[in-house]
Design a protein around this motif. Structure first.
Motif, mmCIF file in Angstrom:
data_model
loop_
_atom_site.group_PDB
_atom_site.id
_atom_site.type_symbol
_atom_site.label_atom_id
_atom_site.label_comp_id
_atom_site.label_asym_id
_atom_site.label_seq_id
_atom_site.Cartn_x
_atom_site.Cartn_y
_atom_site.Cartn_z
ATOM 1 N N UNK A 7 2.918 13.640 -2.898
ATOM 2 C CA UNK A 7 3.583 13.415 -4.182
ATOM 3 C C UNK A 7 2.567 12.934 -5.214
ATOM 4 N N UNK A 8 2.977 12.942 -6.462
ATOM 5 C CA UNK A 8 2.182 12.276 -7.503
ATOM 6 C C UNK A 8 2.119 10.799 -7.151
ATOM 7 N N UNK A 9 0.937 10.174 -7.332
ATOM 8 C CA UNK A 9 0.746 8.802 -6.854
ATOM 9 C C UNK A 9 -0.030 7.968 -7.860
ATOM 10 N N UNK A 10 0.193 6.660 -7.816
ATOM 11 C CA UNK A 10 -0.638 5.737 -8.577
ATOM 12 C C UNK A 10 -1.558 4.993 -7.603
ATOM 13 N N UNK A 11 -2.250 3.987 -8.099
ATOM 14 C CA UNK A 11 -3.252 3.309 -7.276
ATOM 15 C C UNK A 11 -2.653 2.665 -6.032
ATOM 16 N N UNK A 12 -1.424 2.191 -6.137
ATOM 17 C CA UNK A 12 -0.814 1.476 -5.013
ATOM 18 C C UNK A 12 -0.707 2.359 -3.775
ATOM 19 N N UNK A 13 -0.574 3.662 -3.953
ATOM 20 C CA UNK A 13 -0.488 4.557 -2.797
ATOM 21 C C UNK A 13 -1.797 4.597 -2.014
ATOM 22 N N UNK A 14 -2.898 4.311 -2.693
ATOM 23 C CA UNK A 14 -4.213 4.380 -2.054
ATOM 24 C C UNK A 14 -4.771 2.994 -1.690
ATOM 25 N N UNK A 15 -4.121 1.956 -2.161
ATOM 26 C CA UNK A 15 -4.660 0.606 -1.970
ATOM 27 C C UNK A 15 -4.918 0.269 -0.501
ATOM 28 N N UNK A 16 -4.004 0.566 0.445
ATOM 29 C CA UNK A 16 -4.301 0.217 1.857
ATOM 30 C C UNK A 16 -5.565 0.904 2.371
ATOM 31 N N UNK A 17 -5.795 2.137 1.963
ATOM 32 C CA UNK A 17 -6.995 2.857 2.401
ATOM 33 C C UNK A 17 -8.241 2.301 1.725
ATOM 34 N N UNK A 18 -8.114 1.935 0.448
ATOM 35 C CA UNK A 18 -9.238 1.318 -0.257
ATOM 36 C C UNK A 18 -9.567 -0.038 0.370
ATOM 37 N N UNK A 19 -8.529 -0.776 0.776
ATOM 38 C CA UNK A 19 -8.774 -2.062 1.442
ATOM 39 C C UNK A 19 -9.587 -1.859 2.728
ATOM 40 N N UNK A 20 -9.300 -0.790 3.453
ATOM 41 C CA UNK A 20 -10.102 -0.482 4.641
ATOM 42 C C UNK A 20 -11.532 -0.104 4.265
ATOM 43 N N UNK A 21 -11.688 0.635 3.183
ATOM 44 C CA UNK A 21 -13.028 0.967 2.694
ATOM 45 C C UNK A 21 -13.812 -0.299 2.385
ATOM 46 N N UNK A 22 -13.158 -1.263 1.781
ATOM 47 C CA UNK A 22 -13.821 -2.513 1.401
ATOM 48 C C UNK A 22 -14.330 -3.254 2.636
ATOM 49 N N UNK A 23 -13.690 -3.029 3.760
ATOM 50 C CA UNK A 23 -14.119 -3.667 5.010
ATOM 51 C C UNK A 23 -15.206 -2.864 5.719
#
Length: 597
Positions: free
Chosen positions: A71-87
């Motif tokens: 679906x069309x998404x905003x940042x919140x849809x990707x935040x959990x994956x970005x949080x993993x990237x940050x780790x």
């Protein structure tokens, strides 16, 4: 002579970039084909990420498949994956051939900082876009090839994530990775971006830049930054001239010791002749303005679309009759357009870098909006733009509203209008920030340059109304205040028929003016920067804030009491004032304003 030699040495590089620009321009003749190839490349690039496998992107064969998968998404849809990237877990969102380089911080329009992944491929695409932009600009203004560039950028390595990835601003990374021959063009060394205090950074920039009389281009994203630079130069002219004459860097300004040490070589040489030139300018004019100390400047490279266009009269006043070349619509999430002409915010859609989709503005809040590919747009219509990028963002709603002005080949030429959340609706008037900016322009000289840094916000009362919030030292007297508000009110009625109707029926009162203590906006900007991250150059002054009674809270938190606390060294309170998204706006401001109210 040195400048001519440098220009000759760069001829090979310019020829290579010119070929790249020709390939890009050729691709605009087949927008649909270029975009389909770009989508295939992006899906393959991150195809072995967990996000891609989870959503079946490896099975996507058509645009219809792609839309069915996500679906069309905003940042919140990707935040959990970005949080993993940050780790340090790069496979969460990125492919094995697409390593992470840094996170670009952006405050967006609301909430905490967004960490936007910047990958090796993203950086390559980003730099290629700038090179295409640059060769078009340099070819149009050939003398710039043997003159210097003053650029204000920000640090890409302000801090590290738990996984060790740098966080900051992508402009700093581009500067740090420039080839040596390219660095020779830049008057201000990249280490200046490491200065944390904005005033210290501006002073160091000026100390280095004013010593150079051979400046051809001045560039940064926000035109307000160039205006601030010019004001500081005039205010600190005596100290600047003394430092240039003596080969020093004043210790009055907060500049980190390590940065001072690295700048010692750049500032150690006395420039007596240049100092005398600057002194003569001050003796003759009474000021130290860029139009006088950089008379050979060819180009100002800044945003001039949307609300940024409001700063252009001030830039002309300070910098003289210099060509303005818009940077193009770009953000931490990616570059969207590449302007190829001066004096316009319009730019060609960058069809070879990202895959783009568009939602007609009037359907944005629909449950089932129409979603279009780039070649399906219509000239004269407004759209929300969606991005799919090499950094693992898919169908990303950046909430920018653009207008398709025309086509180049089969590729749309777009103009940025405003952020979609920058809209206010108290009684059905639906005022957009771009309409406020257009009203200012329509007033012309009726709104003096000194008054053009203000914000309009709604006020709730028995009869709601809008107020213009402006710092008190910008207004000459009560008569001028009334004159400006009356002219803006009339201009806004001419532009927005709904506002005119609500004003005519008395459902909205006339524009009023709220004066705030001098320095209020600077304190607000600094507090917002501390809260959400990002650099001072990323801060965009909002000409419309949809929060009800924003002005009274602004004064309470950043006005006189705030200024007094700063003067006595008292701790500053944590700000709770922020620009809210449409989803967070009070019902009275965002949803109660029906057309039939």
């Amino acid at each position: 002579m040195w400048e001519k030699l440098r220009s000759a040495a760069g001829a090979f590089t310019r020829a290579r970039i010119r070929r790249e620009a020709h390939r890009f321009l050729a691709s605009t003749g087949d927008c649909r084909g270029a975009q389909r190839r770009t989508l295939e490349r992006l899906l393959a690039l991150n195809g072995d990420s967990r996000f891609s496998r989870k959503h079946g992107l490896d099975r996507v064969r058509t645009v219809a498949d792609f839309r069915s998968a996500l679906p069309v998404a905003d940042y919140e849809a990707f935040r959990p994956y970005v949080d993993d990237l940050k780790l340090g877990d790069e496979r969460a969102l990125l492919g094995s051939a697409n390593p992470l380089l840094m996170f670009s911080l952006t405050s967006g329009t609301t909430g905490d900082s967004k960490f936007i992944p910047i990958t090796k491929q993203f950086l390559a695409d980003y730099r290629r876009g700038w090179q295409v932009w640059g060769i078009q600009c340099f070819d149009a203004h050939h003398p710039v090839n043997w003159k210097n560039v003053v650029q204000i950028s920000s640090d890409y390595d302000r801090f590290r994530t738990p996984g060790g990835t740098p966080c900051g601003n992508i402009s700093g990374l581009v500067s740090a990775m420039q080839k040596r021959i390219v660095r020779l063009m830049y008057t201000v060394p990249g280490v200046v971006a490491k200065i944390g205090d904005p005033f210290g950074k501006y002073y160091a920039t000026l100390r280095l830049a004013l010593a150079d009389s051979n400046v051809g281009m001045i560039t940064t994203a926000n035109p307000s930054t160039l205006l601030q630079l010019a004001r500081i130069a005039d205010a600190e002219k005596e100290t600047l001239i003394r430092d240039i004459a003596n080969g020093t860097l004043s210790d009055r300004f907060p500049i980190e010791r390590t940065v001072r040490e690295r700048l010692r070589w750049s500032t150690r040489w006395p420039r007596k002749q240049r100092a005398r030139e600057l002194e003569r300018i001050v003796e003759t004019t009474g000021h130290l303005h860029p139009r006088d100390y950089w008379p050979g400047a060819e180009v100002l490279a800044v945003w001039c679309g949307g609300s940024c266009g409001n700063y252009l009269p001030g830039l002309r006043e300070m910098y003289g009759d210099v060509a303005v070349r818009d940077h193009g619509l770009h953000a931490s999430e990616g570059r969207m357009t590449i302007p190829v002409d001066d004096e316009t915010p319009e730019g060609l859609l960058d069809v070879t870098t990202h895959f783009f989709e568009f939602i007609p503005e009037e359907e944005y809040e629909s449950d089932r909006p129409t979603v279009l590919e780039a070649h399906e747009l219509q000239a004269g219509r407004n759209y929300f733009i969606l991005l799919t990028t090499s950094s693992g963002l898919y169908r990303y709603d950046i909430r920018d509203v653009v207008r398709c002005t025309r086509f180049h080949g089969t590729t749309p030429v777009l103009e940025f209008l405003h952020k979609g959340t920058h809209m206010s609706n108290v009684t059905g008037e639906k005022i957009a920030e771009s309409q406020i900016v257009a009203a200012i322009r329509r007033c012309g000289d009726g709104v003096p340059t000194r008054l053009r840094e203000f914000t309009v916000a709604p006020v709730w009362s028995e009869t709601p109304y809008y107020e213009i919030i402006v710092e008190a030292d910008r207004v000459a007297d009560a008569a001028e205040r009334r004159r400006v508000t009356d002219r803006l009110d009339r201009a806004l009625q001419e532009i927005n028929c709904e506002y005119r109707e609500k004003r005519g029926t008395g459902r909205l009162g006339p524009l009023e003016c709220r004066l705030t203590p001098p320095g209020t906006w600077a304190r607000y900007a600094q507090a917002r920067q501390r809260r959400v991250g990002g650099s001072s150059e990323q801060y965009k002054h909002a000409y419309l804030v949809p929060e009800l009674n924003f002005g009274s809270r602004l004064v309470a938190e950043f006005g006189a009491a705030r200024a007094a606390a700063e003067q006595v060294g008292a701790p500053l309170p944590q700000s709770h004032l922020r620009i809210k998204s449409r989803a967070e706006e009070p019902a009275s401001a965002a949803r109660n304003g029906r057309d039939d109210a």
